[in-house]
Design a protein around this motif. Structure first.
Motif, PDB file in Angstrom:
ATOM      1  N   LYS A  17       0.837  -1.209   0.000  1.00 43.17           N
ATOM      2  CA  LYS A  17       0.000   0.000   0.000  1.00 43.17           C
ATOM      3  C   LYS A  17       0.869   1.255   0.000  1.00 43.17           C
ATOM      4  O   LYS A  17       0.554   2.246  -0.660  1.00 43.17           O
ATOM      5  CB  LYS A  17      -0.920  -0.005   1.224  1.00 43.17           C
ATOM      6  CG  LYS A  17      -1.890   1.165   1.272  1.00 43.17           C
ATOM      7  CD  LYS A  17      -2.789   1.065   2.482  1.00 43.17           C
ATOM      8  CE  LYS A  17      -3.772   2.219   2.549  1.00 43.17           C
ATOM      9  NZ  LYS A  17      -4.721   2.227   1.419  1.00 43.17           N
ATOM     10  N   ALA A  18       1.987   1.188   0.725  1.00 42.27           N
ATOM     11  CA  ALA A  18       2.904   2.326   0.799  1.00 42.27           C
ATOM     12  C   ALA A  18       3.856   2.387  -0.390  1.00 42.27           C
ATOM     13  O   ALA A  18       4.614   3.342  -0.529  1.00 42.27           O
ATOM     14  CB  ALA A  18       3.707   2.259   2.096  1.00 42.27           C
ATOM     15  N   ARG A  19       3.842   1.330  -1.221  1.00 37.99           N
ATOM     16  CA  ARG A  19       4.741   1.209  -2.375  1.00 37.99           C
ATOM     17  C   ARG A  19       6.210   1.254  -1.951  1.00 37.99           C
ATOM     18  O   ARG A  19       7.061   1.751  -2.665  1.00 37.99           O
ATOM     19  CB  ARG A  19       4.453   2.311  -3.407  1.00 37.99           C
ATOM     20  CG  ARG A  19       3.053   2.281  -3.979  1.00 37.99           C
ATOM     21  CD  ARG A  19       2.870   3.372  -5.029  1.00 37.99           C
ATOM     22  NE  ARG A  19       1.552   3.323  -5.635  1.00 37.99           N
ATOM     23  CZ  ARG A  19       0.479   3.942  -5.149  1.00 37.99           C
ATOM     24  NH1 ARG A  19       0.593   4.665  -4.041  1.00 37.99           N
ATOM     25  NH2 ARG A  19      -0.685   3.847  -5.744  1.00 37.99           N
ATOM     26  N   LYS A  20       6.471   0.702  -0.775  1.00 39.76           N
ATOM     27  CA  LYS A  20       7.822   0.749  -0.230  1.00 39.76           C
ATOM     28  C   LYS A  20       8.086  -0.484   0.625  1.00 39.76           C
ATOM     29  O   LYS A  20       7.315  -0.803   1.528  1.00 39.76           O
ATOM     30  CB  LYS A  20       7.986   2.011   0.631  1.00 39.76           C
ATOM     31  CG  LYS A  20       9.366   2.167   1.267  1.00 39.76           C
ATOM     32  CD  LYS A  20      10.431   2.445   0.218  1.00 39.76           C
ATOM     33  CE  LYS A  20      11.790   2.691   0.851  1.00 39.76           C
ATOM     34  NZ  LYS A  20      12.853   2.907  -0.175  1.00 39.76           N
ATOM     35  N   CYS A  21       9.194  -1.165   0.325  1.00 40.58           N
ATOM     36  CA  CYS A  21       9.623  -2.329   1.102  1.00 40.58           C
ATOM     37  C   CYS A  21      10.476  -1.831   2.273  1.00 40.58           C
ATOM     38  O   CYS A  21      11.659  -1.537   2.107  1.00 40.58           O
ATOM     39  CB  CYS A  21      10.413  -3.286   0.216  1.00 40.58           C
ATOM     40  SG  CYS A  21      11.001  -4.767   1.069  1.00 40.58           S
ATOM     41  N   ASN A  22       9.878  -1.733   3.449  1.00 40.80           N
ATOM     42  CA  ASN A  22      10.567  -1.147   4.604  1.00 40.80           C
ATOM     43  C   ASN A  22      11.368  -2.194   5.381  1.00 40.80           C
ATOM     44  O   ASN A  22      11.210  -2.352   6.593  1.00 40.80           O
ATOM     45  CB  ASN A  22       9.553  -0.467   5.526  1.00 40.80           C
ATOM     46  CG  ASN A  22       8.977   0.790   4.914  1.00 40.80           C
ATOM     47  OD1 ASN A  22       9.710   1.629   4.419  1.00 40.80           O
ATOM     48  ND2 ASN A  22       7.663   0.910   4.939  1.00 40.80           N
ATOM     49  N   THR A  23      12.217  -2.895   4.680  1.00 41.77           N
ATOM     50  CA  THR A  23      13.029  -3.916   5.312  1.00 41.77           C
ATOM     51  C   THR A  23      14.211  -3.301   6.061  1.00 41.77           C
ATOM     52  O   THR A  23      14.695  -2.224   5.712  1.00 41.77           O
ATOM     53  CB  THR A  23      13.565  -4.907   4.262  1.00 41.77           C
ATOM     54  OG1 THR A  23      14.382  -5.898   4.914  1.00 41.77           O
ATOM     55  CG2 THR A  23      14.401  -4.195   3.212  1.00 41.77           C
ATOM     56  N   LYS A  24      14.669  -4.022   7.092  1.00 42.42           N
ATOM     57  CA  LYS A  24      15.849  -3.613   7.845  1.00 42.42           C
ATOM     58  C   LYS A  24      17.077  -4.426   7.432  1.00 42.42           C
ATOM     59  O   LYS A  24      18.143  -4.286   8.030  1.00 42.42           O
ATOM     60  CB  LYS A  24      15.592  -3.773   9.343  1.00 42.42           C
ATOM     61  CG  LYS A  24      14.503  -2.843   9.866  1.00 42.42           C
ATOM     62  CD  LYS A  24      14.302  -3.012  11.364  1.00 42.42           C
ATOM     63  CE  LYS A  24      13.204  -2.078  11.869  1.00 42.42           C
ATOM     64  NZ  LYS A  24      12.967  -2.253  13.332  1.00 42.42           N
TER      65      LYS A  24
END
Length: 214
Positions: A158-165
């Motif tokens: 939904k955010a169009r972003k892969c918020n991986t660490k």
């Protein structure tokens, strides 16, 4: 003890939003073609549902009447998965470790896409699985819903972003390049696919499950 009030979310009706009584909700949906609504126990749940409708199952009714209201409520709670659909899931040996994801057509059990990378995370795999599924369905002009059991991945999409660490280094560079392509696809493509949450607690493991847990 008095009866606890419920909160009613209307996604599709004469008026969208959160209502605190059934009477208010019914005014919005009664007689409205393909109304979409559901009740929740807390205001926080209702607010979340209104913001992220694809995370919740609802039932559509042409008309809401006192006679069908009880039946409608049970249908909301016991909704079964749509068989003509695609399910995606990921697996990771080690997390981070060997990462895989795939898409499976639920009705036939046929695997329709698969990808693996020697070092990644389960969350990245879940995210990439959804995007790959969206791309696959659009490429083949298929109007099927897409199931995932990962709320986190749904929010990333939904955010169009892969918020991986996960740390970007020589070992993960190719994976991050692939993730960037997926993010760019989301930013440059429109799609009408419904992304739905697989209800593991009611339906068992998602059909795309690899059958192993790390």
């Amino acid at each position: 003890m008095g009866k606890k009030n419920k909160f009613y979310v209307v996604w599709k009706g004469r008026k969208k939003g959160i209502f605190t009584t059934w009477e208010q909700c019914n005014q919005s949906i009664n007689g409205y073609n393909e109304a979409q609504y559901k009740s929740f126990e807390t205001l926080e749940q209702a607010k979340h549902a209104l913001t992220f409708p694809t995370l919740y199952s609802f039932n559509a009714h042409l008309v809401s009447t006192p006679q069908n209201r009880q039946k409608s409520s049970s249908m909301l709670d016991l909704q079964t998965p749509i068989l003509n659909s695609i399910a995606t899931d990921a697996a990771c040996s080690g997390n981070p470790g060997l990462m895989e994801y795939r898409g499976v057509h639920i009705a036939s059990g046929k695997q329709v896409f698969y990808y693996r990378y020697p070092y990644g995370t389960n969350n990245i795999g879940e995210f990439l699985g959804i995007v790959h599924g969206l791309s696959y369905l659009k490429k083949h002009n298929l109007s099927l819903p897409l199931y995932t059991d990962s709320v986190n991945a749904m929010l990333w999409v939904k955010a169009r972003k892969c918020n991986t660490k996960l740390i970007k280094d020589a070992r993960t560079q190719a994976l991050f390049d692939y993730v960037e392509r997926a993010e760019n696809w989301l930013k440059t493509n429109e799609y009408s696919t419904q992304i739905l949450k697989w209800q593991t607690e009611n339906w068992g493991e998602i059909p795309a499950d690899f059958g192993r847990k790390s």
